[in-house]
Design a protein around this motif. Structure first.
Motif, PDB file in Angstrom:
ATOM      1  N   GLY A  10       0.992  -1.468  -0.051  1.00 41.82           N
ATOM      2  CA  GLY A  10      -0.178   0.444   0.094  1.00 41.82           C
ATOM      3  C   GLY A  10       0.662   1.186  -0.210  1.00 41.82           C
ATOM      4  O   GLY A  10       0.117   1.788  -1.239  1.00 41.82           O
ATOM      5  N   GLN A  11       1.721   1.400   0.921  1.00 39.63           N
ATOM      6  CA  GLN A  11       2.148   2.777   0.593  1.00 39.63           C
ATOM      7  C   GLN A  11       3.440   2.197  -0.306  1.00 39.63           C
ATOM      8  O   GLN A  11       3.592   4.137  -1.188  1.00 39.63           O
ATOM      9  N   CYS A  12       4.266   1.397  -0.803  1.00 38.63           N
ATOM     10  CA  CYS A  12       4.606   1.199  -2.052  1.00 38.63           C
ATOM     11  C   CYS A  12       3.884   2.291  -3.966  1.00 38.63           C
ATOM     12  O   CYS A  12       3.897   3.068  -4.254  1.00 38.63           O
ATOM     13  N   LEU A  13       2.320   1.532  -4.192  1.00 43.60           N
ATOM     14  CA  LEU A  13       1.763   2.276  -4.711  1.00 43.60           C
ATOM     15  C   LEU A  13       1.165   3.526  -4.295  1.00 43.60           C
ATOM     16  O   LEU A  13       0.625   4.022  -5.357  1.00 43.60           O
ATOM     17  N   ARG A  14       0.935   4.173  -2.985  1.00 43.43           N
ATOM     18  CA  ARG A  14       0.362   5.446  -3.076  1.00 43.43           C
ATOM     19  C   ARG A  14       1.394   6.479  -3.289  1.00 43.43           C
ATOM     20  O   ARG A  14       1.213   7.757  -4.081  1.00 43.43           O
ATOM     21  N   ARG A  15       3.023   5.807  -3.869  1.00 42.56           N
ATOM     22  CA  ARG A  15       4.215   6.628  -4.451  1.00 42.56           C
ATOM     23  C   ARG A  15       4.675   6.742  -5.630  1.00 42.56           C
ATOM     24  O   ARG A  15       4.639   7.602  -6.383  1.00 42.56           O
ATOM     25  N   HIS A  16       3.461   5.526  -6.489  1.00 44.06           N
ATOM     26  CA  HIS A  16       3.643   5.115  -8.112  1.00 44.06           C
ATOM     27  C   HIS A  16       2.201   5.489  -8.417  1.00 44.06           C
ATOM     28  O   HIS A  16       2.245   5.490  -9.869  1.00 44.06           O
ATOM     29  N   VAL A  17       1.396   5.232  -7.749  1.00 46.53           N
ATOM     30  CA  VAL A  17      -0.383   5.719  -8.335  1.00 46.53           C
ATOM     31  C   VAL A  17      -0.827   6.171  -7.801  1.00 46.53           C
ATOM     32  O   VAL A  17      -1.313   6.750  -6.535  1.00 46.53           O
ATOM     33  N   GLN A  18      -1.605   7.108  -9.016  1.00 42.42           N
ATOM     34  CA  GLN A  18      -2.463   7.621  -9.037  1.00 42.42           C
ATOM     35  C   GLN A  18      -3.952   8.178  -8.414  1.00 42.42           C
ATOM     36  O   GLN A  18      -4.660   9.035  -8.053  1.00 42.42           O
ATOM     37  N   HIS A  19      -4.332   6.577  -9.194  1.00 43.82           N
ATOM     38  CA  HIS A  19      -5.871   6.491  -8.570  1.00 43.82           C
ATOM     39  C   HIS A  19      -6.158   5.816  -7.525  1.00 43.82           C
ATOM     40  O   HIS A  19      -5.743   4.437  -7.431  1.00 43.82           O
ATOM     41  N   LEU A  20      -6.798   6.720  -6.288  1.00 41.30           N
ATOM     42  CA  LEU A  20      -7.113   5.319  -5.560  1.00 41.30           C
ATOM     43  C   LEU A  20      -7.331   4.318  -5.476  1.00 41.30           C
ATOM     44  O   LEU A  20      -7.665   3.630  -4.501  1.00 41.30           O
ATOM     45  N   PHE A  21      -9.075   4.501  -6.360  1.00 40.95           N
ATOM     46  CA  PHE A  21      -9.225   2.941  -6.436  1.00 40.95           C
ATOM     47  C   PHE A  21      -8.342   1.864  -7.059  1.00 40.95           C
ATOM     48  O   PHE A  21      -8.211   0.646  -6.365  1.00 40.95           O
ATOM     49  N   LEU A  22      -7.137   2.229  -8.210  1.00 42.89           N
ATOM     50  CA  LEU A  22      -6.585   1.539  -8.163  1.00 42.89           C
ATOM     51  C   LEU A  22      -5.459   0.552  -6.594  1.00 42.89           C
ATOM     52  O   LEU A  22      -4.550  -0.647  -6.967  1.00 42.89           O
ATOM     53  N   ILE A  23      -5.428   1.705  -5.764  1.00 42.54           N
ATOM     54  CA  ILE A  23      -4.303   1.543  -4.898  1.00 42.54           C
ATOM     55  C   ILE A  23      -5.401   0.649  -3.903  1.00 42.54           C
ATOM     56  O   ILE A  23      -4.095  -0.788  -3.387  1.00 42.54           O
ATOM     57  N   LEU A  24      -7.068   1.022  -4.086  1.00 46.86           N
ATOM     58  CA  LEU A  24      -7.308   0.119  -3.200  1.00 46.86           C
ATOM     59  C   LEU A  24      -7.891  -1.551  -3.252  1.00 46.86           C
ATOM     60  O   LEU A  24      -7.363  -1.940  -2.761  1.00 46.86           O
ATOM     61  N   TRP A  25      -7.823  -1.366  -4.844  1.00 47.00           N
ATOM     62  CA  TRP A  25      -7.869  -2.642  -5.774  1.00 47.00           C
ATOM     63  C   TRP A  25      -6.335  -3.443  -5.077  1.00 47.00           C
ATOM     64  O   TRP A  25      -6.465  -4.902  -5.329  1.00 47.00           O
ATOM     65  N   GLY A  26      -5.563  -2.735  -5.117  1.00 49.37           N
ATOM     66  CA  GLY A  26      -4.365  -3.513  -5.315  1.00 49.37           C
ATOM     67  C   GLY A  26      -4.007  -4.261  -3.660  1.00 49.37           C
ATOM     68  O   GLY A  26      -3.925  -5.317  -3.768  1.00 49.37           O
ATOM     69  N   CYS A  27      -4.270  -3.776  -2.880  1.00 43.81           N
ATOM     70  CA  CYS A  27      -4.502  -4.169  -1.076  1.00 43.81           C
ATOM     71  C   CYS A  27      -5.567  -4.852  -1.045  1.00 43.81           C
ATOM     72  O   CYS A  27      -5.263  -6.087  -0.664  1.00 43.81           O
ATOM     73  N   LEU A  28      -6.519  -4.616  -1.590  1.00 40.09           N
ATOM     74  CA  LEU A  28      -7.670  -5.514  -1.683  1.00 40.09           C
ATOM     75  C   LEU A  28      -7.176  -7.230  -1.999  1.00 40.09           C
ATOM     76  O   LEU A  28      -7.527  -8.125  -1.660  1.00 40.09           O
ATOM     77  N   TYR A 246       2.831 -13.263  -7.116  1.00 45.96           N
ATOM     78  CA  TYR A 246       1.918 -13.107  -6.887  1.00 45.96           C
ATOM     79  C   TYR A 246       1.506 -11.767  -6.590  1.00 45.96           C
ATOM     80  O   TYR A 246       1.108 -10.964  -7.245  1.00 45.96           O
ATOM     81  N   VAL A 247       2.523 -10.459  -5.538  1.00 43.81           N
ATOM     82  CA  VAL A 247       2.758  -9.135  -5.261  1.00 43.81           C
ATOM     83  C   VAL A 247       3.617  -8.650  -6.450  1.00 43.81           C
ATOM     84  O   VAL A 247       2.584  -7.420  -7.131  1.00 43.81           O
ATOM     85  N   PRO A 248       4.899  -9.070  -6.810  1.00 41.43           N
ATOM     86  CA  PRO A 248       5.027  -8.179  -8.217  1.00 41.43           C
ATOM     87  C   PRO A 248       4.404  -8.427  -8.896  1.00 41.43           C
ATOM     88  O   PRO A 248       4.344  -6.479  -9.777  1.00 41.43           O
ATOM     89  N   PHE A 249       3.937  -9.635  -9.567  1.00 43.07           N
ATOM     90  CA  PHE A 249       2.653  -9.351 -10.822  1.00 43.07           C
ATOM     91  C   PHE A 249       1.408  -8.324 -10.480  1.00 43.07           C
ATOM     92  O   PHE A 249       1.323  -7.442 -11.419  1.00 43.07           O
ATOM     93  N   LEU A 250       0.759  -8.093  -9.627  1.00 41.67           N
ATOM     94  CA  LEU A 250      -0.419  -7.346  -9.555  1.00 41.67           C
ATOM     95  C   LEU A 250       0.451  -5.986  -9.124  1.00 41.67           C
ATOM     96  O   LEU A 250      -0.235  -4.723  -9.530  1.00 41.67           O
ATOM     97  N   MET A 251       1.797  -5.768  -8.884  1.00 41.07           N
ATOM     98  CA  MET A 251       2.277  -3.874  -8.352  1.00 41.07           C
ATOM     99  C   MET A 251       2.060  -3.480 -10.433  1.00 41.07           C
ATOM    100  O   MET A 251       2.249  -2.461 -10.219  1.00 41.07           O
ATOM    101  N   ALA A 252       3.144  -4.827 -10.759  1.00 42.33           N
ATOM    102  CA  ALA A 252       3.220  -4.322 -11.708  1.00 42.33           C
ATOM    103  C   ALA A 252       1.846  -4.455 -12.577  1.00 42.33           C
ATOM    104  O   ALA A 252       2.070  -3.043 -13.464  1.00 42.33           O
ATOM    105  N   ALA A 253       0.551  -4.703 -12.830  1.00 42.09           N
ATOM    106  CA  ALA A 253      -0.784  -4.171 -12.742  1.00 42.09           C
ATOM    107  C   ALA A 253      -1.023  -3.690 -12.723  1.00 42.09           C
ATOM    108  O   ALA A 253      -1.484  -2.649 -13.688  1.00 42.09           O
TER     109      ALA A 253
END
Length: 308
Positions: A10-28, A246-253
């Motif tokens: 979640g912390q990593c995606l917050r730095r690189h992703v602008q869309h909040l729903f994508l951050i939530l999608w990744g964490c969930l 699973y985690v790096p693939f999801l983060m890349a997506a």
């Protein structure tokens, strides 16, 4: 440790992703992932290994963004611990060193210092492993039996297992494995076009470095673990060694989809796709510096929309 992995992602995606729903999608998607939740309930090495890999990737992305040396030290230290947990953690070094080498806007001597520091912290566990094997087994790679499975068998098994991450209700027969293979090839093609874009247009480095890190590590890890399973008998053929993917693939997506949505909202997708002939001419004939993501977007846009 499972909770720490979700927090780090979640912390990593917050730095690189602008869309909040994508951050939530990744964490969930990580918190509700059956494979990760399953291994987290057992006292096995996958859970700490996944956490250490996630920390290493997160800190590496922070260093590539800020250039702060403590982040590089944390990345190297977590990679070192990951190697001690699982030897396949050496794929972190194989992925990160080239990114430190091609990092834009940094003097060559500074790149050399950063690479030297990273290797000084991360490589000693590998050397100790080789020394231990040499002393006790007389071989650098230890005593392991030859794998009873062929490369096609390993690839078929891995694709079938990974298809369960994508499809809630997998299609019958080999369709799920084939579609998963197409998705992996699309990701590999997109990473390749991103590398070309970074080489031809330095400005692309700032925008795509995190995607290169996450997607590049996922592909390197998958290639190495497939080769290892087909050459030496590590464990009974199964998906235990696939879970760290699973985690790096999801983060890349998530990161890749965020970039594509930014292009779509800015009205740039049609511009990039329309410039594909220019890119081809530049690559084949003129070799001029243009943005080669026009082809990459056309190839991978359906993939990320499908994965989402």
């Amino acid at each position: 440790m499972f909770g720490a992995t979700i927090f780090t992602v979640g912390q990593c995606l917050r730095r690189h992703v602008q869309h909040l729903f994508l951050i939530l999608w990744g964490c969930l998607s990580i918190g509700l992932a059956v494979p990760l939740a399953g291994i987290a309930s057992f006292a096995i090495t996958e859970t700490p290994f996944i956490l250490l890999v996630t920390i290493s990737l997160s800190q590496t992305s922070r260093f590539l963004e800020t250039g702060k040396r403590p982040a590089l030290i944390w990345a190297a230290a977590s990679a070192s611990l990951a190697i001690l947990t699982r030897y396949i953690g050496v794929t972190l070094i194989i992925t990160i060193i080239p990114l430190l080498l091609i990092r834009r806007g940094v003097a060559p001597w500074e790149k050399a210092r950063n690479i030297g520091l990273y290797l000084l912290i991360s490589v000693p566990p590998v050397c100790l492993w080789f020394l231990q094997n040499l002393l006790f087994n007389g071989k650098f790679d230890g005593s392991r039996a030859t794998s009873p499975w062929t490369l096609p068998e390993v690839m078929d098994k891995f694709l079938s297992d990974m298809s369960e991450w994508i499809f809630l209700y997998p299609p019958p027969g080999d369709a799920a494995a084939i579609l998963t293979g197409i998705a992996l090839l699309s990701l590999a093609a997109y990473v390749g076009w991103t590398l070309i874009s970074v080489y031809m247009e330095p400005r692309a480095w700032v925008e795509w470095r995190s995607f290169l890190l996450f997607g590049g590590f996922a592909l390197v890890y998958l290639a190495f673990i497939t080769a290892f399973q087909a050459s030496i008998e590590i464990v009974p053929l199964g998906n235990r060694y696939l879970y760290p993917l699973y985690v790096p693939f999801l983060m890349a997506a998530v990161v890749g989809l965020d970039k594509l949505l930014n292009y779509a909202q800015g009205g740039k997708v049609s511009e990039f796709v329309g410039r594909s002939p220019t890119v081809i001419r530049a690559l084949v004939l003129e070799k001029r510096k243009v943005n080669s993501h026009s082809i990459g977007l056309a190839v991978v846009l359906p993939l990320f929309l499908w994965l989402s």
